[in-house]
Design an enzyme around this catalytic site. Structure first.
Site, mmCIF file in Angstrom:
data_model
loop_
_atom_site.group_PDB
_atom_site.id
_atom_site.type_symbol
_atom_site.label_atom_id
_atom_site.label_comp_id
_atom_site.label_asym_id
_atom_site.label_seq_id
_atom_site.Cartn_x
_atom_site.Cartn_y
_atom_site.Cartn_z
ATOM 1 N N TYR A 144 5.138 -0.844 8.632
ATOM 2 C CA TYR A 144 4.850 -0.408 7.263
ATOM 3 C C TYR A 144 6.115 0.182 6.649
ATOM 4 C CZ TYR A 144 2.517 1.686 3.241
ATOM 5 O OH TYR A 144 2.147 2.015 1.950
ATOM 6 N N GLU A 161 8.032 -0.648 -0.560
ATOM 7 C CA GLU A 161 9.012 -0.744 -1.649
ATOM 8 C C GLU A 161 9.821 0.539 -1.807
ATOM 9 O OE1 GLU A 161 5.912 1.656 -3.437
ATOM 10 O OE2 GLU A 161 5.846 -0.125 -2.160
ATOM 11 N N TYR A 189 18.035 8.616 -1.679
ATOM 12 C CA TYR A 189 16.669 8.644 -2.192
ATOM 13 C C TYR A 189 15.716 8.876 -1.018
ATOM 14 C CZ TYR A 189 12.341 7.423 -4.519
ATOM 15 O OH TYR A 189 11.077 7.480 -5.028
ATOM 16 N N ASN A 209 3.713 7.396 2.776
ATOM 17 C CA ASN A 209 2.559 8.283 2.779
ATOM 18 C C ASN A 209 1.774 8.225 4.081
ATOM 19 O OD1 ASN A 209 1.160 5.842 2.590
ATOM 20 N ND2 ASN A 209 0.841 6.029 0.382
ATOM 21 N N TYR A 246 7.252 -6.111 2.132
ATOM 22 C CA TYR A 246 7.560 -5.572 0.807
ATOM 23 C C TYR A 246 8.940 -6.007 0.315
ATOM 24 C CZ TYR A 246 3.537 -2.403 0.664
ATOM 25 O OH TYR A 246 2.275 -1.877 0.605
ATOM 26 N N GLU A 250 -1.589 -2.581 1.733
ATOM 27 C CA GLU A 250 -1.654 -1.141 1.974
ATOM 28 C C GLU A 250 -1.718 -0.851 3.472
ATOM 29 O OE1 GLU A 250 -1.389 1.220 -0.212
ATOM 30 O OE2 GLU A 250 -1.398 -0.044 -2.004
#
Length: 396
Positions: free
Chosen positions: A289, A292, A278, A283, A204, A173
């Site tokens: 970072y 997925e 897409y 977040n 990821y 995370e």
């Protein structure tokens, strides 16, 4: 006259005898390099220690060793060095092939992952993964998932620590959604994380060289222009603010809890396949970072539109023409106009898939943290303690 004739004959005889002697010496002299000469050694045997010699050194059999050294013209020290090097090589080989045991202290988010995939999926041999804490003393590494141990630090501080055992700080995370482990700054030896500067890098996903079969995969048929699947909604998130403005200028098909359209895992992938673009909106925004949310559409044949770290950071891991960054456009309206243009121009749209002629995207797997830990420990024997893990992760 007779005397001169006799003298000439004597000289001729002497010359002939000398010639015969020279020829005989050249062709029939004893050779110091001949293997038949007593005590001699051929050039091919110089500094060669036979198996008998090596065994003599190992067994400390002085008589055999003496004969061996004389016959091989090899010093005792050189023979002992050869044996030592051979033993070290064999020991290193045994260590390299030995089984590595990784103990998973708590399954991440309470979800066990496959423990037999290290060799078939990642090519990492002799790795055993277990959650059996009775194996703690034997474990080469203990994997601690940050989200599941944040309230266990006092207990962990009292556990016996073995000098050669590695404690691995594992987390996927972002810092905004990870707990600080107070009192744990000196507790861990290694980090396993999406950050490129982790000891054990576990992103990821990956973009890698494609096989011929992978290059032949066709772009799926599309019946939607822009999609977004989202459940975690916060009006203060940058991604929410950007979406609210973007959706004024282009239609976005929304799915997930926020849009009251919950979907199954299978439908999740089908929805992404069906969209030309897409919204891969993270977040939170931190270096490296890239979750997925980006790799799923890359794998499924859809163009991700990203909110996250700067474009340059994405381009370290993903081909620059494989995605659209919101910073490529001055305003959400400009981005919307480009998406609608690409919808009408097949050449523009297909240009976002040129990278697939060479590369293919792969998704990361939860067991990769444990498998890569095995690989790291096998290849690295140096002492390691990770000082100030909180400062590294939350402040850098």
């Amino acid at each position: 006259m007779l005397l001169k004739t006799q003298t000439r004959r004597v000289l001729i005889i002497i010359v002939l005898l000398l010639g015969i002697g020279v020829v005989t010496y050249i062709y029939y002299k004893p050779s110091l390099e001949s293997e038949t000469y007593p005590g001699a050694l051929s050039k091919s045997k110089v500094d060669v220690c036979t198996e008998d010699c090596l065994e003599a050194v190992k067994e400390k059999n002085d008589q055999i060793l003496k004969d061996c050294l004389v016959n091989n013209r090899l010093s005792k020290q050189k023979a002992e060095d050869k044996v030592s090097n051979l033993e070290t090589k064999n020991e290193n080989q045994r260590d390299f092939e030995a089984e590595i045991l990784v103990l998973v202290w708590v399954w991440p988010f309470g979800a066990p992952f496959p423990v037999d995939n290290c060799e078939p999926v990642f090519g990492i041999k002799n790795c055993r993964i277990t959650d059996d804490r009775s194996q703690y003393e034997k474990a080469h590494a203990v994997l601690f998932h940050v989200r599941d141990i944040y309230n266990q630090i006092p207990v962990l501080q009292k556990l016996p620590r073995f000098p050669l055992q590695m404690w691995v700080w594992m987390n996927s995370e972002s810092p905004d959604f990870s707990p600080r482990l107070n009192g744990a700054d000196d507790l861990f030896n290694l980090t396993s994380n999406y950050r490129r500067d982790s000891d054990i890098w576990t992103p990821y996903g990956w973009v890698m060289k494609a096989t011929e079969e992978e290059k032949a995969v066709q772009i799926p048929k599309k019946d939607k222009l822009v999609c977004w699947i989202v459940s975690h909604w916060d009006d203060n998130f940058p991604r929410v603010k950007y979406f609210n403005e973007l959706s004024k200028h282009v239609h976005v098909d929304g799915f997930g809890n926020h849009f009251n359209k919950r979907i199954s895992n299978e439908d999740y992938f089908n929805v992404i396949r069906s969209c030309k673009f897409y919204l891969s909106f993270e977040n939170s925004i931190f270096r490296d970072y890239i979750s997925e949310k980006v790799y799923n559409p890359l794998v499924l044949g859809t163009v991700p539109v990203v909110i996250g770290p700067p474009r340059a950071n994405y381009e370290e891991f993903i081909p620059r023409n494989a995605f659209i960054h919101i910073n490529d456009f001055k305003t959400p309206k400009d981005l919307a106009e480009h998406l609608k243009l690409a919808d009408q121009n097949q050449e523009i749209y297909e240009s976002y898939f040129d990278w697939r002629k060479t590369f293919v995207a792969k998704l990361g797997r939860p067991e990769e943290h444990a498998c890569r830990t095995c690989e790291y420990i096998r290849m690295n024997r140096n002492f390691r303690v990770f000082k100030n893990v909180n400062k590294w992760y939350f402040e850098e």
